[in-house]
Design a protein around this motif. Structure first.
Motif, PDB file in Angstrom:
ATOM      1  N   TYR A  90     -50.826 -82.216 -71.195  1.00 27.50           N
ATOM      2  CA  TYR A  90     -52.040 -81.788 -70.492  1.00 27.50           C
ATOM      3  C   TYR A  90     -51.871 -80.438 -69.790  1.00 27.50           C
ATOM      4  O   TYR A  90     -52.637 -80.091 -68.883  1.00 27.50           O
ATOM      5  CB  TYR A  90     -52.506 -82.845 -69.490  1.00 27.50           C
ATOM      6  N   ARG A  91     -50.906 -79.642 -70.229  1.00 23.92           N
ATOM      7  CA  ARG A  91     -50.673 -78.352 -69.581  1.00 23.92           C
ATOM      8  C   ARG A  91     -51.878 -77.424 -69.719  1.00 23.92           C
ATOM      9  O   ARG A  91     -52.276 -76.764 -68.761  1.00 23.92           O
ATOM     10  CB  ARG A  91     -49.415 -77.699 -70.156  1.00 23.92           C
ATOM     11  N   PHE A  92     -52.448 -77.345 -70.922  1.00 26.44           N
ATOM     12  CA  PHE A  92     -53.624 -76.490 -71.088  1.00 26.44           C
ATOM     13  C   PHE A  92     -54.802 -77.045 -70.311  1.00 26.44           C
ATOM     14  O   PHE A  92     -55.574 -76.288 -69.719  1.00 26.44           O
ATOM     15  CB  PHE A  92     -54.007 -76.362 -72.567  1.00 26.44           C
ATOM     16  N   GLU A  93     -54.966 -78.350 -70.297  1.00 28.27           N
ATOM     17  CA  GLU A  93     -56.065 -78.975 -69.553  1.00 28.27           C
ATOM     18  C   GLU A  93     -56.042 -78.533 -68.094  1.00 28.27           C
ATOM     19  O   GLU A  93     -57.068 -78.104 -67.539  1.00 28.27           O
ATOM     20  CB  GLU A  93     -55.967 -80.491 -69.648  1.00 28.27           C
ATOM     21  N   VAL A  94     -54.865 -78.617 -67.465  1.00 30.27           N
ATOM     22  CA  VAL A  94     -54.745 -78.245 -66.056  1.00 30.27           C
ATOM     23  C   VAL A  94     -55.030 -76.763 -65.860  1.00 30.27           C
ATOM     24  O   VAL A  94     -55.758 -76.359 -64.945  1.00 30.27           O
ATOM     25  CB  VAL A  94     -53.345 -78.606 -65.526  1.00 30.27           C
ATOM     26  N   ALA A  95     -54.464 -75.920 -66.732  1.00 27.29           N
ATOM     27  CA  ALA A  95     -54.686 -74.476 -66.622  1.00 27.29           C
ATOM     28  C   ALA A  95     -56.156 -74.137 -66.814  1.00 27.29           C
ATOM     29  O   ALA A  95     -56.731 -73.336 -66.057  1.00 27.29           O
ATOM     30  CB  ALA A  95     -53.832 -73.742 -67.658  1.00 27.29           C
ATOM     31  N   ALA A  96     -56.797 -74.747 -67.820  1.00 24.16           N
ATOM     32  CA  ALA A  96     -58.189 -74.430 -68.140  1.00 24.16           C
ATOM     33  C   ALA A  96     -59.139 -74.889 -67.039  1.00 24.16           C
ATOM     34  O   ALA A  96     -60.074 -74.168 -66.667  1.00 24.16           O
ATOM     35  CB  ALA A  96     -58.573 -75.060 -69.476  1.00 24.16           C
ATOM     36  N   ILE A  97     -58.917 -76.094 -66.506  1.00 25.41           N
ATOM     37  CA  ILE A  97     -59.780 -76.578 -65.427  1.00 25.41           C
ATOM     38  C   ILE A  97     -59.639 -75.691 -64.193  1.00 25.41           C
ATOM     39  O   ILE A  97     -60.631 -75.332 -63.558  1.00 25.41           O
ATOM     40  CB  ILE A  97     -59.453 -78.045 -65.077  1.00 25.41           C
ATOM     41  N   THR A  98     -58.417 -75.314 -63.866  1.00 27.33           N
ATOM     42  CA  THR A  98     -58.183 -74.450 -62.705  1.00 27.33           C
ATOM     43  C   THR A  98     -58.879 -73.102 -62.869  1.00 27.33           C
ATOM     44  O   THR A  98     -59.546 -72.606 -61.945  1.00 27.33           O
ATOM     45  CB  THR A  98     -56.677 -74.237 -62.491  1.00 27.33           C
ATOM     46  N   LEU A  99     -58.738 -72.505 -64.057  1.00 27.05           N
ATOM     47  CA  LEU A  99     -59.384 -71.223 -64.320  1.00 27.05           C
ATOM     48  C   LEU A  99     -60.909 -71.351 -64.282  1.00 27.05           C
ATOM     49  O   LEU A  99     -61.609 -70.460 -63.802  1.00 27.05           O
ATOM     50  CB  LEU A  99     -58.936 -70.689 -65.683  1.00 27.05           C
ATOM     51  N   THR A 100     -61.427 -72.480 -64.770  1.00 27.01           N
ATOM     52  CA  THR A 100     -62.872 -72.706 -64.752  1.00 27.01           C
ATOM     53  C   THR A 100     -63.383 -72.829 -63.328  1.00 27.01           C
ATOM     54  O   THR A 100     -64.438 -72.280 -62.976  1.00 27.01           O
ATOM     55  CB  THR A 100     -63.228 -73.966 -65.554  1.00 27.01           C
ATOM     56  N   TRP A 101     -62.642 -73.563 -62.478  1.00 24.73           N
ATOM     57  CA  TRP A 101     -63.028 -73.660 -61.066  1.00 24.73           C
ATOM     58  C   TRP A 101     -63.112 -72.277 -60.436  1.00 24.73           C
ATOM     59  O   TRP A 101     -64.114 -71.903 -59.837  1.00 24.73           O
ATOM     60  CB  TRP A 101     -62.005 -74.483 -60.289  1.00 24.73           C
ATOM     61  N   ILE A 102     -62.035 -71.507 -60.574  1.00 23.52           N
ATOM     62  CA  ILE A 102     -61.969 -70.187 -59.943  1.00 23.52           C
ATOM     63  C   ILE A 102     -63.092 -69.292 -60.446  1.00 23.52           C
ATOM     64  O   ILE A 102     -63.790 -68.627 -59.662  1.00 23.52           O
ATOM     65  CB  ILE A 102     -60.595 -69.539 -60.203  1.00 23.52           C
ATOM     66  N   THR A 103     -63.295 -69.292 -61.772  1.00 26.12           N
ATOM     67  CA  THR A 103     -64.287 -68.398 -62.376  1.00 26.12           C
ATOM     68  C   THR A 103     -65.699 -68.760 -61.957  1.00 26.12           C
ATOM     69  O   THR A 103     -66.485 -67.890 -61.528  1.00 26.12           O
ATOM     70  CB  THR A 103     -64.175 -68.441 -63.913  1.00 26.12           C
ATOM     71  N   LEU A 104     -66.062 -70.043 -62.064  1.00 25.15           N
ATOM     72  CA  LEU A 104     -67.441 -70.431 -61.766  1.00 25.15           C
ATOM     73  C   LEU A 104     -67.733 -70.489 -60.272  1.00 25.15           C
ATOM     74  O   LEU A 104     -68.883 -70.313 -59.856  1.00 25.15           O
ATOM     75  CB  LEU A 104     -67.771 -71.764 -62.434  1.00 25.15           C
ATOM     76  N   ILE A 105     -66.718 -70.726 -59.447  1.00 28.71           N
ATOM     77  CA  ILE A 105     -66.950 -70.653 -58.003  1.00 28.71           C
ATOM     78  C   ILE A 105     -67.245 -69.212 -57.606  1.00 28.71           C
ATOM     79  O   ILE A 105     -68.213 -68.915 -56.901  1.00 28.71           O
ATOM     80  CB  ILE A 105     -65.742 -71.211 -57.223  1.00 28.71           C
ATOM     81  N   ALA A 106     -66.408 -68.277 -58.092  1.00 23.89           N
ATOM     82  CA  ALA A 106     -66.625 -66.865 -57.784  1.00 23.89           C
ATOM     83  C   ALA A 106     -67.921 -66.352 -58.409  1.00 23.89           C
ATOM     84  O   ALA A 106     -68.724 -65.679 -57.745  1.00 23.89           O
ATOM     85  CB  ALA A 106     -65.440 -66.036 -58.276  1.00 23.89           C
ATOM     86  N   ALA A 107     -68.137 -66.687 -59.692  1.00 21.00           N
ATOM     87  CA  ALA A 107     -69.347 -66.228 -60.369  1.00 21.00           C
ATOM     88  C   ALA A 107     -70.596 -66.861 -59.764  1.00 21.00           C
ATOM     89  O   ALA A 107     -71.653 -66.221 -59.702  1.00 21.00           O
ATOM     90  CB  ALA A 107     -69.264 -66.550 -61.858  1.00 21.00           C
ATOM     91  N   GLY A 108     -70.479 -68.110 -59.322  1.00 23.75           N
ATOM     92  CA  GLY A 108     -71.627 -68.771 -58.701  1.00 23.75           C
ATOM     93  C   GLY A 108     -72.093 -68.043 -57.454  1.00 23.75           C
ATOM     94  O   GLY A 108     -73.301 -67.871 -57.226  1.00 23.75           O
ATOM     95  N   VAL A 109     -71.144 -67.587 -56.644  1.00 23.73           N
ATOM     96  CA  VAL A 109     -71.495 -66.838 -55.433  1.00 23.73           C
ATOM     97  C   VAL A 109     -72.150 -65.513 -55.810  1.00 23.73           C
ATOM     98  O   VAL A 109     -73.187 -65.118 -55.250  1.00 23.73           O
ATOM     99  CB  VAL A 109     -70.243 -66.604 -54.572  1.00 23.73           C
ATOM    100  N   LEU A 110     -71.560 -64.807 -56.789  1.00 26.16           N
ATOM    101  CA  LEU A 110     -72.117 -63.518 -57.211  1.00 26.16           C
ATOM    102  C   LEU A 110     -73.487 -63.684 -57.865  1.00 26.16           C
ATOM    103  O   LEU A 110     -74.392 -62.868 -57.660  1.00 26.16           O
ATOM    104  CB  LEU A 110     -71.154 -62.822 -58.174  1.00 26.16           C
ATOM    105  N   LEU A 111     -73.644 -64.760 -58.650  1.00 27.40           N
ATOM    106  CA  LEU A 111     -74.928 -64.984 -59.315  1.00 27.40           C
ATOM    107  C   LEU A 111     -76.017 -65.366 -58.319  1.00 27.40           C
ATOM    108  O   LEU A 111     -77.203 -65.124 -58.565  1.00 27.40           O
ATOM    109  CB  LEU A 111     -74.778 -66.065 -60.393  1.00 27.40           C
ATOM    110  N   THR A 112     -75.633 -65.975 -57.203  1.00 26.69           N
ATOM    111  CA  THR A 112     -76.611 -66.252 -56.150  1.00 26.69           C
ATOM    112  C   THR A 112     -77.236 -64.946 -55.671  1.00 26.69           C
ATOM    113  O   THR A 112     -78.456 -64.847 -55.491  1.00 26.69           O
ATOM    114  CB  THR A 112     -75.943 -66.977 -54.972  1.00 26.69           C
ATOM    115  N   ARG A 113     -76.414 -63.935 -55.537  1.00 28.79           N
ATOM    116  CA  ARG A 113     -76.906 -62.617 -55.143  1.00 28.79           C
ATOM    117  C   ARG A 113     -77.700 -61.977 -56.284  1.00 28.79           C
ATOM    118  O   ARG A 113     -78.726 -61.341 -56.059  1.00 28.79           O
ATOM    119  CB  ARG A 113     -75.733 -61.704 -54.745  1.00 28.79           C
TER     120      ARG A 113
END
Length: 217
Positions: A186-209
């Motif tokens: 599950y190494r890729f699973e953990v890496a991919a989920i972590t990257l998805t969290w970081i990306t969509l949390i940051a993008a979500g804030v920017l997209l709100t603007r």
């Protein structure tokens, strides 16, 4: 903003759920057939609820970007919607199977045939579907970055966040597969989920603007 908040909650709940098997487990690890886990249920399954909401909101967010995108870039945003839709389907089917099939079966002692489905199996169907789902979501984030072409700081920031998160997610699978081979687990699973969290949390804030800016998209 709802996507960013759901991602933050999902990250907190997931990080506080200890690994019970596989390469990141350090103590009291569960081994094959991964069915002697009733003591960990339902606590170990709580993370699936906010994660499911996060996946759905991520899909909805990409759809909203597609509807607001300039006509010249809607081919890219449309492809991103298709990729995110298949991703959400695979992930939600995976999560619902855990909650409505595996978890009740564990409580009833009906463990025959559950090994391949169990989330504790580091090379089972659950991890395989997550690998597929987050690879496609990474591709969706990579492609939807092309929808932001304006030279202003906000769109440049969005483009960079989405390109970085999507690219790292997509590249992580072949890189880890080459490194670990059949021991990928599950190494890729953990890496991919972590990257998805970081990306969509940051993008979500920017997209709100971005959505609230009132500019012509």
């Amino acid at each position: 903003m709802a996507t960013a908040l759901a991602g933050l909650v999902a990250a907190i709940v997931s990080v506080t759920t200890p690994p019970r098997s596989g390469p990141f487990c350090t103590a009291g690890c569960v081994t094959y057939p991964y069915t002697d886990v009733v003591a960990f249920a339902p606590r170990d399954y709580w993370w699936l609820y906010p994660q499911s909401l996060f996946v759905l909101l991520g899909l909805a967010l990409i759809v909203c970007v597609h509807t607001a995108a300039a006509p010249s870039v809607r081919t890219f945003s449309g492809i991103a919607v298709a990729l995110a839709g298949v991703s959400a389907t695979a992930l939600l089917a995976d999560y619902v199977t855990q909650l409505t099939v595996v978890l009740p079966s564990l409580h009833r002692g009906e463990t025959a045939g559950l090994s391949l489905l169990s989330q504790y199996n580091p090379h089972g169907i659950f991890v395989g579907l997550e690998n597929l789902g987050y690879l496609l979501l990474g591709l969706a984030l990579l492609v939807v970055a092309a929808a932001f072409t304006a030279p202003n700081r906000l769109e440049r920031g969005l483009r960079r966040v989405l390109l970085a998160g999507g690219t790292l997610t997509v590249v992580a699978l072949p890189s880890l597969a080459l490194r670990y081979g059949s021991d990928l687990e599950y190494r890729f699973e953990v890496a991919a989920i972590t990257l998805t969290w970081i990306t969509l949390i940051a993008a979500g804030v920017l997209l709100t603007r971005w959505f609230g800016s009132g500019t012509d998209k």
